[in-house]
Each structure stands twice: as structure tokens, then as C-alpha cells.
Design a protein around this motif. Sequence first.
Motif, PDB file in Angstrom:
ATOM      1  N   GLU A   1      24.601  42.042  30.753  1.00 47.46           N
ATOM      2  CA  GLU A   1      25.973  42.484  30.760  1.00 47.46           C
ATOM      3  C   GLU A   1      26.702  41.205  31.322  1.00 47.46           C
ATOM      4  O   GLU A   1      26.215  40.134  31.672  1.00 47.46           O
ATOM      5  N   THR A   2      28.071  41.248  30.969  1.00 45.22           N
ATOM      6  CA  THR A   2      28.845  40.059  31.260  1.00 45.22           C
ATOM      7  C   THR A   2      30.281  40.358  32.224  1.00 45.22           C
ATOM      8  O   THR A   2      30.378  41.523  32.265  1.00 45.22           O
ATOM      9  N   LEU A   3      30.683  39.141  32.604  1.00 43.96           N
ATOM     10  CA  LEU A   3      31.915  39.198  33.535  1.00 43.96           C
ATOM     11  C   LEU A   3      33.077  38.765  32.899  1.00 43.96           C
ATOM     12  O   LEU A   3      33.081  37.655  32.410  1.00 43.96           O
TER      13      LEU A   3
ATOM     14  N   ARG B   1      34.966  35.266  30.135  1.00 49.83           N
ATOM     15  CA  ARG B   1      36.378  34.426  30.261  1.00 49.83           C
ATOM     16  C   ARG B   1      36.938  34.959  31.702  1.00 49.83           C
ATOM     17  O   ARG B   1      36.546  35.715  32.330  1.00 49.83           O
ATOM     18  N   GLY B   2      38.017  33.802  31.823  1.00 51.30           N
ATOM     19  CA  GLY B   2      38.861  34.175  32.849  1.00 51.30           C
ATOM     20  C   GLY B   2      40.304  34.033  32.647  1.00 51.30           C
ATOM     21  O   GLY B   2      40.624  33.098  31.804  1.00 51.30           O
ATOM     22  N   PHE B   3      41.076  34.821  33.294  1.00 51.64           N
ATOM     23  CA  PHE B   3      42.609  34.869  32.941  1.00 51.64           C
ATOM     24  C   PHE B   3      43.057  34.444  34.316  1.00 51.64           C
ATOM     25  O   PHE B   3      42.857  35.110  35.249  1.00 51.64           O
TER      26      PHE B   3
ATOM     27  N   ALA C   1      34.856  43.595  35.140  1.00 52.69           N
ATOM     28  CA  ALA C   1      36.012  42.845  35.423  1.00 52.69           C
ATOM     29  C   ALA C   1      36.163  42.831  36.996  1.00 52.69           C
ATOM     30  O   ALA C   1      36.054  43.807  37.618  1.00 52.69           O
ATOM     31  N   ILE C   2      36.790  41.691  37.347  1.00 50.04           N
ATOM     32  CA  ILE C   2      37.410  41.501  39.042  1.00 50.04           C
ATOM     33  C   ILE C   2      38.730  41.026  38.575  1.00 50.04           C
ATOM     34  O   ILE C   2      39.074  40.127  37.884  1.00 50.04           O
ATOM     35  N   ALA C   3      39.685  41.613  39.536  1.00 50.41           N
ATOM     36  CA  ALA C   3      40.934  41.030  39.456  1.00 50.41           C
ATOM     37  C   ALA C   3      41.485  40.997  40.871  1.00 50.41           C
ATOM     38  O   ALA C   3      41.195  41.855  41.668  1.00 50.41           O
ATOM     39  N   VAL C   4      42.403  40.075  41.153  1.00 49.84           N
ATOM     40  CA  VAL C   4      42.839  39.508  42.486  1.00 49.84           C
ATOM     41  C   VAL C   4      44.275  39.233  42.369  1.00 49.84           C
ATOM     42  O   VAL C   4      44.543  38.422  41.407  1.00 49.84           O
TER      43      VAL C   4
END
Length: 169
Positions: A27-29, A56-58, A104-107
Motif C-alpha cells: 500500500e501507499t500513502l 505524493r503530498g498536496f 490518505a491523511i488530511a490536516v
Amino acid sequence: MTVPYDARRSIASLVDQLATLLPGRGETLATAESCTGGLIAAACTERAGSSEWFERGFVTYSNAAKHESLGVDADLIERHGAVSEPVVAAMLEGTLGHSPADWAIAVSGVAGPSGGSADKPVGTVFIGWRARAAEPEVVRYQFEGDRDEVRSQSVVAALVGLRERIDAG
């Protein structure tokens, strides 16, 4: 909600754990960050070999960036504010919609020293997690300390939360 780890000492250890867990599961993040400004992505990519599991990161610091990069509805931001559960849930959806990542992580939060309100004082941070096939989970935190401390605690809480969700799955 409090974070059970000392932020400064645990970030590298948490990343090491994810670097074992995620590739082991194939898996990926991907991340979507507002108040942390890419700190989660930076912590992940600081580790050699992270390209195996970090997709990737946004960095979507402005409301326009949340809308343009992740597809977060501008009306949703207007109704609830950028620092809110619905907006973080939409950031999670947009992150998975704009990447092939499995997690996914969102902050989004108010790191300070200004910008807080009675409803959302400085230190208010919403952190969300979502596996591709699952519903989003968003938690509201109230961190103490200065800007750097709020941001560090946010990174730790995000990584701890992902670890817990991977372990539970």
C-alpha cells in the motif's frame, strides 16, 4: 484529544513503522496538508526508500488551493470554514481522487499565533484518515503550545492515527 507521544522524538520512529507496514501490505500513502505545510510529507520522504510507499503530498494552504488541487467545494469551505470536519473529509476524498494511493491523511487547523476564534481557538486542528475503500474518519484536536509545537503535535497525531488504522484493518 491528546497525543501520547513526544513529537520531537517520535516522528522518525513513526515513519520507520509506516515504512515497514505499508510496503508489507503493498500500500501507499498520499497527504493533503494545510496548517502543517508539508511537514508530514517531508517527514515521510526524509527516510530513504520512501518512494516505495509514499505516493505524493498536496500542500493546500489556501482555500483556493483546496478547491483547485483537491476539488473541495468552495461553498463547503464558505459554510463550514477551512478548519472543519467536512472540509477535511473533502480533502481526503480529493487526495484519493487525485492519486492512486491506498491511504490518505488530511490536516487543516489554526497553528497560530493568530487566526483563532471562540469556536476554533489557536491549536484547533482537524486530522482525517481514509483508506480507499472506507469512509473518512476525522478527529478534532486541541493542541497547546506555540506554532511549531502545534504543527509538530499535528504531524505526530496524523502518523499515530494512520498507524492505528492500519493496525485495525
